[in-house]
Design a protein around this motif. Structure first.
Motif, PDB file in Angstrom:
ATOM      1  N   LYS A  53       0.810  -1.219   0.000  1.00 30.56           N
ATOM      2  CA  LYS A  53       0.000   0.000   0.000  1.00 30.56           C
ATOM      3  C   LYS A  53       0.844   1.269   0.000  1.00 30.56           C
ATOM      4  O   LYS A  53       0.310   2.354  -0.146  1.00 30.56           O
ATOM      5  N   ILE A  54       2.151   1.111   0.189  1.00 31.49           N
ATOM      6  CA  ILE A  54       3.013   2.283   0.213  1.00 31.49           C
ATOM      7  C   ILE A  54       4.023   2.193  -0.910  1.00 31.49           C
ATOM      8  O   ILE A  54       4.334   1.118  -1.414  1.00 31.49           O
ATOM      9  N   ASP A  55       4.527   3.330  -1.316  1.00 31.22           N
ATOM     10  CA  ASP A  55       5.602   3.363  -2.301  1.00 31.22           C
ATOM     11  C   ASP A  55       6.909   3.081  -1.577  1.00 31.22           C
ATOM     12  O   ASP A  55       7.180   3.662  -0.523  1.00 31.22           O
ATOM     13  N   ILE A  56       7.706   2.196  -2.144  1.00 31.85           N
ATOM     14  CA  ILE A  56       8.992   1.883  -1.550  1.00 31.85           C
ATOM     15  C   ILE A  56      10.047   2.759  -2.205  1.00 31.85           C
ATOM     16  O   ILE A  56      10.058   2.930  -3.427  1.00 31.85           O
ATOM     17  N   ARG A  57      10.898   3.328  -1.375  1.00 36.81           N
ATOM     18  CA  ARG A  57      11.987   4.144  -1.892  1.00 36.81           C
ATOM     19  C   ARG A  57      13.076   3.231  -2.431  1.00 36.81           C
ATOM     20  O   ARG A  57      13.263   2.114  -1.944  1.00 36.81           O
ATOM     21  N   LEU A  58      13.771   3.697  -3.424  1.00 33.66           N
ATOM     22  CA  LEU A  58      14.817   2.901  -4.047  1.00 33.66           C
ATOM     23  C   LEU A  58      15.902   2.527  -3.049  1.00 33.66           C
ATOM     24  O   LEU A  58      16.385   1.391  -3.044  1.00 33.66           O
ATOM     25  N   ASP A  59      16.288   3.455  -2.180  1.00 33.64           N
ATOM     26  CA  ASP A  59      17.329   3.127  -1.204  1.00 33.64           C
ATOM     27  C   ASP A  59      16.841   2.083  -0.197  1.00 33.64           C
ATOM     28  O   ASP A  59      17.620   1.246   0.257  1.00 33.64           O
ATOM     29  N   THR A  60      15.559   2.080   0.108  1.00 33.78           N
ATOM     30  CA  THR A  60      15.009   1.052   0.996  1.00 33.78           C
ATOM     31  C   THR A  60      15.008  -0.298   0.297  1.00 33.78           C
ATOM     32  O   THR A  60      15.383  -1.314   0.887  1.00 33.78           O
ATOM     33  N   LEU A  61      14.617  -0.325  -0.964  1.00 35.64           N
ATOM     34  CA  LEU A  61      14.635  -1.570  -1.720  1.00 35.64           C
ATOM     35  C   LEU A  61      16.056  -2.110  -1.829  1.00 35.64           C
ATOM     36  O   LEU A  61      16.286  -3.307  -1.722  1.00 35.64           O
ATOM     37  N   ARG A  62      17.008  -1.217  -2.029  1.00 37.09           N
ATOM     38  CA  ARG A  62      18.416  -1.630  -2.094  1.00 37.09           C
ATOM     39  C   ARG A  62      18.847  -2.285  -0.794  1.00 37.09           C
ATOM     40  O   ARG A  62      19.522  -3.311  -0.788  1.00 37.09           O
ATOM     41  N   LYS A  63      18.415  -1.745   0.342  1.00 36.88           N
ATOM     42  CA  LYS A  63      18.748  -2.319   1.648  1.00 36.88           C
ATOM     43  C   LYS A  63      18.081  -3.685   1.836  1.00 36.88           C
ATOM     44  O   LYS A  63      18.683  -4.600   2.392  1.00 36.88           O
ATOM     45  N   VAL A  64      16.852  -3.816   1.384  1.00 35.35           N
ATOM     46  CA  VAL A  64      16.152  -5.104   1.472  1.00 35.35           C
ATOM     47  C   VAL A  64      16.907  -6.144   0.648  1.00 35.35           C
ATOM     48  O   VAL A  64      17.160  -7.261   1.111  1.00 35.35           O
ATOM     49  N   CYS A  65      17.281  -5.771  -0.563  1.00 32.10           N
ATOM     50  CA  CYS A  65      18.014  -6.702  -1.429  1.00 32.10           C
ATOM     51  C   CYS A  65      19.360  -7.072  -0.829  1.00 32.10           C
ATOM     52  O   CYS A  65      19.769  -8.238  -0.874  1.00 32.10           O
ATOM     53  N   TYR A  66      20.047  -6.105  -0.261  1.00 31.71           N
ATOM     54  CA  TYR A  66      21.343  -6.373   0.363  1.00 31.71           C
ATOM     55  C   TYR A  66      21.177  -7.350   1.523  1.00 31.71           C
ATOM     56  O   TYR A  66      21.949  -8.291   1.671  1.00 31.71           O
ATOM     57  N   TYR A  67      20.167  -7.138   2.321  1.00 30.32           N
ATOM     58  CA  TYR A  67      19.912  -8.005   3.476  1.00 30.32           C
ATOM     59  C   TYR A  67      19.700  -9.452   3.035  1.00 30.32           C
ATOM     60  O   TYR A  67      20.198 -10.383   3.672  1.00 30.32           O
ATOM     61  N   PHE A  68      18.964  -9.640   1.954  1.00 31.04           N
ATOM     62  CA  PHE A  68      18.665 -10.989   1.478  1.00 31.04           C
ATOM     63  C   PHE A  68      19.658 -11.474   0.416  1.00 31.04           C
ATOM     64  O   PHE A  68      19.458 -12.517  -0.197  1.00 31.04           O
ATOM     65  N   ASP A  69      20.725 -10.701   0.197  1.00 31.95           N
ATOM     66  CA  ASP A  69      21.806 -11.064  -0.720  1.00 31.95           C
ATOM     67  C   ASP A  69      21.284 -11.348  -2.130  1.00 31.95           C
ATOM     68  O   ASP A  69      21.582 -12.379  -2.734  1.00 31.95           O
ATOM     69  N   VAL A  70      20.494 -10.423  -2.629  1.00 29.24           N
ATOM     70  CA  VAL A  70      19.978 -10.513  -3.999  1.00 29.24           C
ATOM     71  C   VAL A  70      20.217  -9.157  -4.673  1.00 29.24           C
ATOM     72  O   VAL A  70      20.104  -8.114  -4.035  1.00 29.24           O
ATOM     73  N   SER A  71      20.581  -9.188  -5.939  1.00 27.39           N
ATOM     74  CA  SER A  71      20.790  -7.934  -6.666  1.00 27.39           C
ATOM     75  C   SER A  71      19.441  -7.314  -7.002  1.00 27.39           C
ATOM     76  O   SER A  71      18.409  -8.001  -7.009  1.00 27.39           O
ATOM     77  N   LEU A  72      19.462  -6.035  -7.326  1.00 30.12           N
ATOM     78  CA  LEU A  72      18.220  -5.390  -7.765  1.00 30.12           C
ATOM     79  C   LEU A  72      17.718  -6.042  -9.048  1.00 30.12           C
ATOM     80  O   LEU A  72      16.517  -6.261  -9.208  1.00 30.12           O
ATOM     81  N   ALA A  73      18.646  -6.391  -9.937  1.00 32.26           N
ATOM     82  CA  ALA A  73      18.242  -7.061 -11.179  1.00 32.26           C
ATOM     83  C   ALA A  73      17.591  -8.401 -10.863  1.00 32.26           C
ATOM     84  O   ALA A  73      16.560  -8.757 -11.441  1.00 32.26           O
ATOM     85  N   GLY A  74      18.175  -9.146  -9.939  1.00 30.06           N
ATOM     86  CA  GLY A  74      17.609 -10.427  -9.543  1.00 30.06           C
ATOM     87  C   GLY A  74      16.248 -10.267  -8.889  1.00 30.06           C
ATOM     88  O   GLY A  74      15.344 -11.085  -9.097  1.00 30.06           O
ATOM     89  N   PHE A  75      16.091  -9.200  -8.116  1.00 32.70           N
ATOM     90  CA  PHE A  75      14.811  -8.926  -7.475  1.00 32.70           C
ATOM     91  C   PHE A  75      13.727  -8.745  -8.528  1.00 32.70           C
ATOM     92  O   PHE A  75      12.658  -9.340  -8.430  1.00 32.70           O
ATOM     93  N   PHE A  76      14.013  -7.944  -9.545  1.00 36.37           N
ATOM     94  CA  PHE A  76      12.998  -7.668 -10.557  1.00 36.37           C
ATOM     95  C   PHE A  76      12.820  -8.821 -11.536  1.00 36.37           C
ATOM     96  O   PHE A  76      11.749  -8.958 -12.122  1.00 36.37           O
ATOM     97  N   GLN A  77      13.822  -9.672 -11.696  1.00 37.16           N
ATOM     98  CA  GLN A  77      13.635 -10.863 -12.517  1.00 37.16           C
ATOM     99  C   GLN A  77      12.585 -11.773 -11.896  1.00 37.16           C
ATOM    100  O   GLN A  77      11.865 -12.461 -12.606  1.00 37.16           O
ATOM    101  N   GLY A  78      12.506 -11.750 -10.583  1.00 37.58           N
ATOM    102  CA  GLY A  78      11.503 -12.552  -9.899  1.00 37.58           C
ATOM    103  C   GLY A  78      10.084 -12.039 -10.105  1.00 37.58           C
ATOM    104  O   GLY A  78       9.113 -12.751  -9.840  1.00 37.58           O
ATOM    105  N   ILE A  79       9.965 -10.823 -10.585  1.00 36.57           N
ATOM    106  CA  ILE A  79       8.639 -10.227 -10.800  1.00 36.57           C
ATOM    107  C   ILE A  79       8.169 -10.442 -12.233  1.00 36.57           C
ATOM    108  O   ILE A  79       7.009 -10.698 -12.477  1.00 36.57           O
ATOM    109  N   TYR A  80       9.074 -10.335 -13.182  1.00 35.44           N
ATOM    110  CA  TYR A  80       8.681 -10.444 -14.596  1.00 35.44           C
ATOM    111  C   TYR A  80       9.260 -11.665 -15.232  1.00 35.44           C
ATOM    112  O   TYR A  80      10.252 -12.160 -15.056  1.00 35.44           O
TER     113      TYR A  80
END
Length: 80
Positions: A53-80
């Motif tokens: 329900k909220i917009d996620i900031r890019l820097d927050t998404l980057r921190k989430v990806c770092y925590y779970f050891d996934v790249s931003l590209a890998g994160f979005f590959q999981g979506i599309y």
């Protein structure tokens, strides 16, 4: 019924937010991390992100990806 450009963007924006939220939730569950542990480790309220329900900031998404050891590209590959 045809949607106006604004209606289409609004609908696709909501769908995209839900996909991002679901991807975050899936990462957390796959890594067997509770929302409480994630918050303790990062000071980020992941429950709010998982709601979609909220917009996620890019820097927050980057921190989430770092925590779970996934790249931003890998994160979005999981979506599309």
């Amino acid at each position: 019924m045809l949607l106006t450009d604004f209606e289409y963007l609004s609908n696709s924006d909501d769908a995209f937010k839900k996909k991002v939220a679901l991807q975050i939730k899936n990462l957390r569950r796959q890594n067997q991390v509770t929302q409480e542990k994630f918050f303790t480790d990062t000071n980020i309220n992941i429950a709010r992100l998982e709601s979609g329900k909220i917009d996620i900031r890019l820097d927050t998404l980057r921190k989430v990806c770092y925590y779970f050891d996934v790249s931003l590209a890998g994160f979005f590959q999981g979506i599309y």
